[in-house]
Structure formats: structure tokens, C-alpha cells
Write a protein that holds these residues in place. Structure first.
Motif, short mmCIF file in Angstrom:
data_model
loop_
_atom_site.label_atom_id
_atom_site.label_comp_id
_atom_site.label_asym_id
_atom_site.label_seq_id
_atom_site.Cartn_x
_atom_site.Cartn_y
_atom_site.Cartn_z
N LYS A 281 0.83 -1.21 0.00
CA LYS A 281 0.00 0.00 0.00
C LYS A 281 0.86 1.26 0.00
O LYS A 281 0.59 2.22 -0.73
CB LYS A 281 -0.92 -0.02 1.22
CG LYS A 281 -1.84 1.18 1.33
CD LYS A 281 -2.72 1.08 2.57
CE LYS A 281 -3.63 2.29 2.70
NZ LYS A 281 -4.49 2.21 3.92
N GLU A 282 1.92 1.25 0.81
CA GLU A 282 2.80 2.43 0.91
C GLU A 282 3.53 2.68 -0.40
O GLU A 282 3.67 3.83 -0.84
CB GLU A 282 3.79 2.23 2.05
CG GLU A 282 4.45 3.51 2.53
CD GLU A 282 3.49 4.46 3.23
OE1 GLU A 282 3.79 5.66 3.28
OE2 GLU A 282 2.43 4.01 3.71
N ILE A 283 3.99 1.62 -1.05
CA ILE A 283 4.69 1.77 -2.33
C ILE A 283 3.77 2.40 -3.37
O ILE A 283 4.14 3.38 -4.04
CB ILE A 283 5.19 0.41 -2.84
CG1 ILE A 283 6.22 -0.21 -1.90
CG2 ILE A 283 5.78 0.56 -4.25
CD1 ILE A 283 7.48 0.56 -1.75
N VAL A 284 2.57 1.85 -3.49
CA VAL A 284 1.64 2.35 -4.51
C VAL A 284 1.22 3.79 -4.22
O VAL A 284 1.12 4.62 -5.13
CB VAL A 284 0.42 1.42 -4.62
CG1 VAL A 284 -0.63 2.01 -5.56
CG2 VAL A 284 0.85 0.04 -5.09
N LEU A 315 2.19 -5.83 -6.28
CA LEU A 315 2.30 -4.47 -6.80
C LEU A 315 1.61 -4.34 -8.16
O LEU A 315 0.88 -3.37 -8.41
CB LEU A 315 3.76 -4.06 -6.92
CG LEU A 315 4.49 -3.73 -5.62
CD1 LEU A 315 5.97 -3.50 -5.87
CD2 LEU A 315 3.88 -2.50 -4.95
N LEU A 316 1.83 -5.32 -9.03
CA LEU A 316 1.19 -5.27 -10.35
C LEU A 316 -0.32 -5.30 -10.23
O LEU A 316 -1.04 -4.59 -10.96
CB LEU A 316 1.68 -6.44 -11.21
CG LEU A 316 3.14 -6.37 -11.67
CD1 LEU A 316 3.55 -7.65 -12.38
CD2 LEU A 316 3.34 -5.17 -12.60
N HIS A 317 -0.83 -6.11 -9.30
CA HIS A 317 -2.27 -6.18 -9.11
C HIS A 317 -2.82 -4.85 -8.62
O HIS A 317 -3.83 -4.36 -9.15
CB HIS A 317 -2.60 -7.29 -8.11
CG HIS A 317 -4.05 -7.34 -7.74
ND1 HIS A 317 -5.02 -7.80 -8.60
CD2 HIS A 317 -4.72 -6.95 -6.60
CE1 HIS A 317 -6.21 -7.72 -8.02
NE2 HIS A 317 -6.04 -7.20 -6.81
N ARG A 318 -2.16 -4.25 -7.67
CA ARG A 318 -2.66 -3.00 -7.10
C ARG A 318 -2.51 -1.84 -8.09
O ARG A 318 -3.39 -0.98 -8.19
CB ARG A 318 -1.94 -2.69 -5.80
CG ARG A 318 -2.66 -1.66 -4.95
CD ARG A 318 -2.10 -1.58 -3.56
NE ARG A 318 -2.88 -0.66 -2.74
CZ ARG A 318 -3.69 -1.01 -1.75
NH1 ARG A 318 -3.83 -2.30 -1.45
NH2 ARG A 318 -4.36 -0.11 -1.07
N LEU A 319 -1.39 -1.81 -8.81
CA LEU A 319 -1.18 -0.75 -9.79
C LEU A 319 -2.17 -0.83 -10.95
O LEU A 319 -2.53 0.19 -11.55
CB LEU A 319 0.25 -0.78 -10.32
CG LEU A 319 1.34 -0.34 -9.33
CD1 LEU A 319 2.73 -0.65 -9.88
CD2 LEU A 319 1.21 1.16 -9.02
N SER A 320 -2.62 -2.04 -11.27
CA SER A 320 -3.58 -2.21 -12.37
C SER A 320 -4.91 -1.54 -12.06
O SER A 320 -5.70 -1.25 -12.96
CB SER A 320 -3.80 -3.70 -12.65
OG SER A 320 -4.48 -4.33 -11.56
N PRO A 383 1.59 6.72 -17.25
CA PRO A 383 1.05 5.63 -16.43
C PRO A 383 1.99 5.25 -15.28
O PRO A 383 3.21 5.45 -15.37
CB PRO A 383 0.95 4.48 -17.44
CG PRO A 383 2.07 4.74 -18.40
CD PRO A 383 2.12 6.24 -18.53
N PRO A 384 1.44 4.68 -14.21
CA PRO A 384 2.29 4.11 -13.16
C PRO A 384 3.23 3.07 -13.77
O PRO A 384 2.78 2.20 -14.53
CB PRO A 384 1.29 3.47 -12.19
CG PRO A 384 0.01 4.17 -12.44
CD PRO A 384 0.01 4.51 -13.90
N PRO A 406 5.58 8.77 -11.75
CA PRO A 406 5.06 7.56 -11.08
C PRO A 406 5.89 6.32 -11.42
O PRO A 406 5.38 5.35 -12.00
CB PRO A 406 3.63 7.47 -11.61
CG PRO A 406 3.71 8.07 -12.98
CD PRO A 406 4.73 9.18 -12.88
N VAL A 407 7.16 6.37 -11.05
CA VAL A 407 8.10 5.32 -11.45
C VAL A 407 8.90 4.84 -10.24
O VAL A 407 9.41 5.66 -9.46
CB VAL A 407 9.09 5.85 -12.52
CG1 VAL A 407 10.04 4.74 -12.96
CG2 VAL A 407 8.33 6.42 -13.71
#
Length: 687
Positions: A281-284, A315-320, A383-384, A406-407
Motif C-alpha cells: 500500500k505504501e509503495i503504490v 504491486l502489479l495487481h494494485r497498480l492495475s 502511467p504508473p 510515477p516510477v
């Protein structure tokens, strides 16, 4: 197209000649043009020093603090106007809240610090008396006085309000005027806030000036009492820092540069633990807040090799699920970058990282990105983007190149020592985070990597509910970092105020230093008066007003009664045999009995101007008090701080600090301390 004017020498002015345009981050529409060519920028220095500097320097710290609070209230009442303009920069409502209301909160915070801790005077005695001689008639103190120059604040585009106010609050509290140079890309929001401050009439003329555009030759005319602060890219900061005029005049320069901040997942954390979810959560949040345009954003994600795949998939799931577009459209989670020029720079840096050991896991291009309520071709959307570096020890680019958007880049470690090594390879960061459930992991990471960071967050389940997060600078904590981060410090409570002041060591007799500081020093003259000090109103008390009390002989009954009342039956007070074997050689009085007995000697019991005793400071027990000893107290008015009357109903009052010295029958000091009392004023000043 509108002209974005500068506020120079009491006038709103626009330059001549070629101008630079500011574009809407979401639509690409040209909004404003800026120009400072031909403006009296150099003259603004003398104007600020004379008009703003003279007025601010004449105000006490308490008055400056009240000014900050009044400005904060004024801005808060007009925040909706600022939110409207903030939307032009591509910010979401949450992004704008951090920038606008977070900045205003900084004014409130520094106002509170002034109210609680600073003198009602124009100079600040920084420490207590330092004795320099045996007889006590040659002493020293350090004092802080306002620089009679101007603070030139050069700010970044990402926080046009907060970035200005975090510097303005300590600058004004120090009694120094400011010239604000916002980044052109978001200058319209800074200009809107400055126009409100000027409109309020709450700050002296010349205390704030604004340059929208280039600074011209202003650096060539800075002087030794001026101060320069910079927030932005390391390359620009280093160029300014090396200006010959700064070296020639020894002008203080503080820099906060963007850095490759990291977040470390502790080797102990498993996917089923709450700390794992907190980490993701913190990363995203750090990748997407302000579209990643934060100097504190997490750029390097350092995880145990055993959890690499789990972290990547999470991370990929949350960023999507991050929707990109116009923040005014419901459901949009991330807005645009500040302009297309910035987007092109981010794209260039991502491609460079890809060519230097990084793999793109998601994002990395504007092609095919679904933009809600906007157009990828006209808006500055990006995009993220999550990257992966398989060998971060060989490919140094991941520790040296920042895509300011957002990288973030994922990398792994095998041992905690390696995690620390990777963190330090960033060569200086503003902020770092370690997420762990184990105290031993936090201990190892912090103790070995703190030297490379300005601020570090230890995040676990217990802290998560109240934590402000990795990227939130707080007024009371230092904001800055070593090395790549610039080597400077901002905020940090009253530390920030001192940056704009001159520290001077003064030496002399106690009476002379008392006269200079308006704070009584032991050994200075005192003024005995038949009227008890506690019978005097705040205005009637004089620094050095003193009372020498009656005497009291300490008995065995005193020790027994105090022990029964307090429950303190420590052997040194109550056990004759044990006390005989102690360093005292016999029973001694409780230290807190001595303090209580002293109060009984100096307090005037009748109703009077003293409202309350609300504190004791610097208590030291110097010598033991034994049964049969006789004590006496000298109470002396040490300093006074007038407090603002908040409501009509409040009793007007001020804080008085009293020096307390307790002696025995031989004139030997047995206890020293200060007490703070709230004392009524005769007349109120509520407006």
C-alpha cells in the motif's frame, strides 16, 4: 492569455520582452505567460531589507507567531479559490489538500512553537548561563538575532503552496523578509496564495515579494546577511550553490534536492502478515501521489529474494487498479504530470533505466494508456511504471537516475546487510522506510543506514493506524538529507528558525548579560520589595524581582510524614542502618520534600494575580539535606512572556519563569530549578 504578474516593491508588475508560457496539465491549453525582463529585481533586495526587514525585526517572536496564525486562518477561509487553481497543475483533490492545507498547517505549527517556547522579545537567548569564572561574575550566553537581510527562496514545481510556506514560516518567525521564486511550471498557484497574503494586510509591506519568472542578476547583489534556500534538481542546486557571490560573501545556502529514496521490506515479513500489505500500500501510494512528483517519493523497492515474486505480483495487481485521467471525473485516482516537458523527461529516464539493467514490468510508455476524461496527446499523462533490476550491484543507474514521476524500481537482497548496502548506494536520501514486525530488523537497518538518510520511518501494524506515511514531511521533524539529497535541513521545529538567525556568544558580568537578554542570570542584581512577588500583576513584575524567604529546619518527623504521604520509603530516607552504609552516611530528606518545603516557604497563599503553577524545569539536587539542616529559598523573576488573549472571556495573562535556589544553613545551594507560573495582566488586548 493572462499575464502572471510578480509582486515587487509593493506593486504587481509584468516584465517586457520575451515571455514563457504556462500550460494546463490536463488539456495542454496555454494559461499564462510570465516575464521578469526589465523588472527592478535587484532593487527588491534593498526594499525587502529596509521595509520588510525593519518591520519584522521590530516585532517580538510572540507577535510574529501571532502573525503566522492570522495568515493561516485567512488562507484557510479562502482555500476553495486555491483548490480551483491547483486543478490546473494536474493534482487530485488529495494532492491539493497536502499542498494547500498541509502548507497552511505548517504556519499553524510554527505559530504554536512561538507561543510555547519563544520569548516575548526580539532576541532569543539560546541556552542557559555558562559560568566562566570561580566567583560567578564572568559568564557567557549564546543569543540569536535576526539577520538584516533577505531570504531568497527558490522552490520546486511539485508543491507550489507547501514548498513556499514551509520556508516562509521559519523565515518570518526569525524576523527576516522573503523573496519567493516559484518554479514557473506551477507559479500560478503560488502567485494566487501570495496575492491572498498581500490582500490580507496581515504582514508588513516588504515582508514578502514574488518573482514569477527568471531572477535576472539578483544573485550578483546578494549580501552577507542574506540567505538562499533551494528546492529542486541536484544539477540546478549545485550550479546555484557554486555561484561566486555566495562564496565571496559567505552567504548561507541550503539545498533540498530530489533523491532516490527507498523502502525496505524486512527479511522477517511474510505475505500473510499485515506488514506485507502495508508495504504494498505504501509503495503504490508513493508512486501515485502527486503522480509521483515528490522529492520524497519511493524510487527503489528493496525486498528479500524469497518474497520478490510475491511483492511483484501484489504491486502489479494494485497498480492495475490505478485509474489515470482528469481528477474532476469520479473514480480517477491519479492525475497528470505538471506538463508535457516533464512527461518527456520521465519517458527519457525510463528508457535510460531500461537500457541500463532494468526491465519494465508495467507502464513505461504512453501508448495504449486509457485516460479517463482526458487526452493522452494533449494532457501530460503518464502511467504508473514498475521496473525490475535483477542486478542492482552492477547496474548503478538504478541508484543514480531518477524518473521524477510515477516510477519505481524493484530489486532484491539476501541478507539485511545487503539491504542496508543497497539503501546506502543511493548516496544520500531525504527519506527511507523499513517495514518490519521485528524490532531486531528495525534496529539493524536504522543503526546502519541512518547516516545516509534525513528521515526514516519504521512501519509496522502498530504504527500504521496513525502513521503519516513515508513521504510526509512534518513541521517538527527535519526535512532534508545528506549527499545527493542536498546536504541541507529544513523544518525540524525551531531548528529551522535558527537557520535565518545569527548566533553570537556574549560574555560579561551577570548583570550586563541580564540587561542584554532581558532574562535574569544568577549573580546579577536583584530587587527586593516589601510587596511579595506573587502579589504583583504581570506588568508590575520586574526582571530580578526577588524574595528571600524565612527558614525551615528539617526534622525526622518531616521525613516520616512525607514518606507516609507519598509512599516513598526509599532506604536512604527511612532505613537508618542502610542509609549509614550509603554515600550519604546517614538518613537524608526526600528531594521532592525539599521542593515541596521550598514551595511552602515562597508561596503567598491568598488569592492574587498568580493563576496557576504549570511547570518545573531543570531541577537539580546539588547537596543532600539531612535531619537538623535548615533550608531557605531565594525566588527571583527570571523572564516574562506576554500571552495573547484568545477570547474576550479569558483572563489576560503572561508566563513568568522564576529562578529558585534552595540553601542550607551554611549558605550552600542544595537544589536549583525554575518554576513557571501563569500571572494575570491588568489589561486585556483581545481584538
Amino acid at each position: 492569455m493572462q499575464q502572471l504578474t510578480s509582486y515587487i516593491m509593493g506593486q504587481w508588475l509584468f516584465g517586457q520582452g520575451e515571455s514563457r508560457k504556462i500550460y494546463h496539465a490536463l488539456t495542454g491549453e496555454a494559461l499564462y505567460e510570465v516575464s521578469t525582463e526589465g523588472l527592478p529585481l535587484v532593487d527588491s533586495l534593498a526594499y525587502g531589507r529596509k521595509h520588510g526587514g525593519d518591520a519584522l525585526a521590530a516585532m517580538t517572536f510572540q507577535q510574529r507567531g501571532q502573525m503566522l496564525k492570522a495568515v493561516a486562518k485567512y488562507l484557510l477561509e479562502r482555500k476553495d479559490y486555491l483548490y480551483e487553481i491547483s486543478a490546473q497543475t494536474g493534482a487530485t483533490k488529495v494532492d491539493s489538500w497536502v499542498d494547500i492545507e498541509g502548507g497552511i498547517a505548517t504556519l499553524f505549527a510554527f505559530s504554536g512553537l512561538a507561543n510555547r517556547e519563544l520569548p516575548d522579545d526580539t532576541i532569543w537567548p539560546e541556552d542557559e548561563m555558562i559560568p566562566l569564572s570561580k566567583q560567578g561574575q564572568f559568564i557567557a550566553r549564546h543569543i540569536l538575532t535576526s539577520r538584516r537581510g533577505v531570504a531568497l527562496h527558490i522552490n520546486a514545481f511539485n508543491f507550489p503552496c507547501w514548498g513556499m510556506l514551509e520556508k516562509l514560516a521559519p523565515t518570518w518567525l526569525a524576523g527576516v523578509p522573503a523573496i519567493i521564486k516559484p518554479a514557473t511550471a506551477s507559479a500560478q498557484l503560488t502567485q494566487a496564495m501570495v496575492s491572498l497574503i498581500v490582500e490580507s494586510g496581515l504582514v508588513p509591506e516588504g515582508a514578502i515579494q514574488l518573482i514569477c519568472g527568471g531572477v535576472g542578476e539578483i544573485f550578483e547583489h546578494l549580501d552577507f546577511e542574506d540567505v538562499v534556500t533551494f528546492t529542486g534538481s541536484a544539477a540546478t542546486g549545485q550550479k546555484l550553490k557554486s555561484h561566486p557571490r555566495l562564496r565571496e560573501k559567505s552567504i548561507p545556502f541550503t539545498m533540498e534536492a530530489d533523491s532516490l529514496n527507498c523502502a525496505i521490506l524486512g527479511v522477517d515479513v511474510q505475505p500473510e502478515q499485515p506488514e506485507f500489505s502495508l508495504f504494498i500500500k505504501e509503495i503504490v501510494r508513493e508512486m501515485t501521489s502527486k503522480s509521483g512528483q515528490k522529492c520524497t517519493a519511493i524510487r527503489r523497492i528493496i525486498v528479500p529474494g524469497s518474497q520478490l515474486e510475491a511483492v511483484k505480483q501484489a504491486l502489479l495487481h494494485r497498480l492495475s487498479g490505478i485509474t489515470v485521467g482528469d481528477p474532476a471525473v469520479e473514480g480517477v485516482r491519479m492525475g497528470a504530470l505538471i506538463n508535457q516537458e516533464q512527461r518527456d523527461d520521465v519517458q527519457e529516464k525510463v528508457l535510460f533505466l531500461q537500457q541500463n539493467g532494468c526491465e519494465i514490468l508495467c507502464g513505461g510508455t504512453t501508448q495504449g494508456v486509457n485516460i479517463i476524461g482526458g487526452d493522452i496527446h494533449t494532457g501530460a499523462f503518464y502511467p504508473p511504471t514498475l521496473l525490475y533490476c535483477a542486478d542492482p550491484y552492477t547496474h548503478r543507474a538504478v541508484h543514480e537516475t531518477e524518473a521524477f514521476g510515477p516510477v519505481a524500481t524493484l530489486m532484491s537482497y539476501q541478507t539485511t546487510e545487503q539491504a542496508v548496502e543497497l539503501a546506502i548506494m543511493g548516496e544520500g536520501s531525504l527519506a527511507g522506510t523499513v517495514v518490519t514486525a521485528e524490532a531486531s530488523v528495525a534496529q539493524e537497518v536504522i543503526r546502519h543506514s541512518a547516516r545516509a538518510h534525513g528521515r526514516m520511518l519504521i512501519l509496522n501494524e502498530a504504527a500504521a493506524t496513525e502513521s503519516t506515511g513515508h513521504g510526509s514531511p512534518l513541521p517538527l521533524l527535519v526535512h532534508g538529507g545528506p549527499g545527493r539529497a542536498g546536504g541541507g535541513e529544513e523544518l525540524g521545529g525551531l531548528r529551522a528558525v535558527k537557520h535565518y538567525m545569527q548566533r553570537t556568544a556574549i560574555q560579561g558580568s551577570p548583570s550586563m548579560l541580564t540587561a542584554v537578554t532581558k532574562q535574569w542570570s544568577r549573580g546579577a542584581e536583584v530587587y527586593a520589595d516589601p510587596v511579595h512577588p506573587f502579589r504583583k500583576y504581570f506588568e508590575d513584575l520586574v526582571i530580578g524581582d526577588t524574595l528571600l524567604t524565612a527558614r525551615r529546619t528539617v526534622s525526622e518527623a518531616d521525613l516520616v510524614n512525607f514518606a507516609c504521604l507519598s509512599g516513598d520509603h526509599f532506604y536512604a530516607h527511612m532505613d537508618k542502618i542502610g542509609a549509614a552504609q550509603s554515600l550519604f552516611g546517614e538518613r537524608v530528606a526526600h528531594g521532592y520534600f525539599v521542593v515541596s518545603a521550598a514551595a511552602g516557604l515562597f508561596v503567598d497563599a491568598a488569592v492574587g494575580p498568580v493563576i496557576a503553577n504549570y511547570g518545573m524545569e531543570n531541577l537539580r539536587f546539588i547537596e543532600p539535606v539531612k535531619i537538623g539542616d535548615t533550608i531557605q529559598v531565594r525566588l527571583t523573576c527570571k523572564k516574562k512572556i506576554k500571552k495573547a488573549q484568545k477570547t474576550q472571556e479569558d483572563k489576560p495573562n503572561g508566563v513568568v519563569e522564576w529562578d529558585v535556589q534552595v540553601f542550607n544553613q551554611h549558605g550552600v545551594v542544595v537544589a536549583l530549578y525554575s518554576i513557571l507560573t501563569l500571572v494575570e495582566r491588568r489589561e486585556g488586548d483581545f481584538v
